[in-house]
Design an enzyme around this catalytic site. Structure first.
Site, PDB file in Angstrom:
ATOM      1  N   SER A  40       0.834  -1.189   0.000  1.00  0.00           N
ATOM      2  CA  SER A  40       0.000   0.000   0.000  1.00  0.00           C
ATOM      3  C   SER A  40       0.879   1.253   0.000  1.00  0.00           C
ATOM      4  O   SER A  40       1.751   1.390  -0.860  1.00  0.00           O
ATOM      5  CB  SER A  40      -0.938  -0.048   1.215  1.00  0.00           C
ATOM      6  OG  SER A  40      -1.977   0.886   1.101  1.00  0.00           O
ATOM      7  N   ASP A  84      -8.920  -6.675  -4.496  1.00  0.00           N
ATOM      8  CA  ASP A  84      -8.574  -5.427  -3.824  1.00  0.00           C
ATOM      9  C   ASP A  84      -9.399  -4.294  -4.427  1.00  0.00           C
ATOM     10  O   ASP A  84      -9.279  -3.982  -5.611  1.00  0.00           O
ATOM     11  CB  ASP A  84      -7.072  -5.155  -3.996  1.00  0.00           C
ATOM     12  CG  ASP A  84      -6.555  -3.990  -3.170  1.00  0.00           C
ATOM     13  OD1 ASP A  84      -7.365  -3.151  -2.747  1.00  0.00           O
ATOM     14  OD2 ASP A  84      -5.334  -3.922  -2.955  1.00  0.00           O
ATOM     15  N   HIS A  86      -7.980  -5.709   0.284  1.00  0.00           N
ATOM     16  CA  HIS A  86      -6.713  -4.982   0.374  1.00  0.00           C
ATOM     17  C   HIS A  86      -5.939  -5.339   1.646  1.00  0.00           C
ATOM     18  O   HIS A  86      -4.712  -5.473   1.613  1.00  0.00           O
ATOM     19  CB  HIS A  86      -6.986  -3.482   0.344  1.00  0.00           C
ATOM     20  CG  HIS A  86      -5.752  -2.636   0.428  1.00  0.00           C
ATOM     21  ND1 HIS A  86      -4.796  -2.618  -0.572  1.00  0.00           N
ATOM     22  CD2 HIS A  86      -5.293  -1.789   1.403  1.00  0.00           C
ATOM     23  CE1 HIS A  86      -3.814  -1.792  -0.230  1.00  0.00           C
ATOM     24  NE2 HIS A  86      -4.097  -1.285   0.963  1.00  0.00           N
TER      25      HIS A  86
END
Length: 353
Positions: free
Chosen positions: A136, A290, A319
């Site tokens: 991320s 995701d 995610h």
């Protein structure tokens, strides 16, 4: 050996905006011992609200009996600028005024976060990073650093991340900031300012971290006659309060803005040209379901980073799977880690259910 420390940079730190941070401090953890060749370094870039204690929040992948352990590796994780956990942030004292920065803190970018990692690596005397990893926002940092210093980074693992933050991701972040600014206390100079808004913001964010299926399985009501006090409602409130109890609205505000700024192609002609600068042997991992970082974004990375492999996995957690699916990640990253030591390793596609 587990060490927690703060590096104090003696010179003004020039930000991408042209502004400067005086008295920059970077909080960090190290685990294990640097070997004589200085080639056993594993550097972790953390995500939005994490801290530098990677053994605490990435258990199963990092730890005494895990793939990345202090017996074999020298593991470093640095807390990012702007965060709540020890590095210079909006709650730090501004030496020019003697008061906390709050909303006078300068804007910073993901590229600035990577530049700060470089400063710390220099301070620690690390000529090379054996493996750089992040998911991320952490993946965005790792990518920028691998572009800034391609010769320093030997292996690179990018998980659930992208080369340019999407309009979709920016919209999620802006909605969270709107929630924070709707709380009038955000504009009062207090460390507790904006707490109610932060709770709402986290509730928004969680919807992008998980999936429809996650909620359908874990928060679905079994009593068809229920009219209020739903499990999903309680869950959103709980998760919002949980973040409020460990974070602050000002750091959250600035870090989401930094994520929005992420664009490796800025002043490098294009995203594609920037990715070509990466020399590290790279593993890109995407999570098929995701919502926040769709799989196409990771496929783009793998297609344009010169020596990249791509792995796709499904996760019940969407995610957040990059933090949870440590058994699968141990297998995939472990195989890559060993194969990357061979000059004959080739790009390949994988799908893991």
């Amino acid at each position: 050996m587990n060490t927690e420390a703060i590096y104090k940079h003696k010179k003004p730190f020039l930000l991408e905006s042209g502004q400067k941070l005086k008295d920059l401090e970077i909080a960090y953890h190290t685990y294990g011992t640097l070997n004589a060749k200085k080639d056993n370094v594993i550097w972790v870039c953390h995500a939005l609200t994490a801290n530098s204690d990677v053994f605490d929040w990435w258990k199963g992948l990092f730890g005494d009996n895990c793939l990345f352990n202090p017996k074999e590796h020298f593991i470093v994780c640095a807390n990012v600028i702007g965060s709540h956990y020890g590095s210079t942030s909006p709650l730090s004292l501004n030496s020019a005024t003697g008061l906390p920065y709050f909303l006078s803190f300068p804007d910073f970018t993901v590229r600035d976060l990577a530049a700060a990692h470089k400063l710390l690596a220099d301070h620690l005397g690390l000529p090379q990073i054996g493996l750089l990893i992040g998911g991320s926002l952490g993946g965005q940092q790792a990518m920028e650093w691998a572009i800034l210093e391609p010769q320093r980074i030997r292996k690179l693992v990018l998980i659930a991340t992208n080369a340019q933050h999407s309009a979709w991701g920016i919209a999620f972040n802006e909605s969270q900031r709107l929630a924070i600014t709707a709380d009038r206390t955000f504009y009062t100079p207090s460390p507790d300012g904006g707490k109610k808004g932060l709770k709402v913001a986290r509730s928004f964010a969680l919807l992008s971290y998980r999936t429809y299926g996650t909620y359908a399985t874990t928060q679905m009501e079994v009593n068809p006659d229920k009219l209020s006090d739903f499990k999903a409602s309680s869950y959103q409130n709980y998760q919002g309060e949980k973040l409020v109890n460990r974070f602050n609205a000002y750091s959250y505000w600035y870090l989401t803005k930094a994520m929005d700024s992420h664009h490796v192609g800025r002043k490098r002609n294009s995203v594609e040209e920037a990715l070509k600068l990466i020399q590290a042997k790279t593993l890109v991992i995407g999570i098929k379901n995701d919502v926040l970082f769709p799989i196409e974004e990771q496929q783009l990375l793998a297609n344009h980073i010169p020596n990249a492999r791509f792995t796709e996995l499904n996760s019940f957690y969407g995610h957040d799977g990059f933090l949870v699916e440590t058994e699968i990640l141990t297998q995939v990253i472990g195989n890559f880690f060993r194969a990357a030591d061979s000059d004959n390793s080739v790009i390949s596609l994988h799908k893991i259910a």
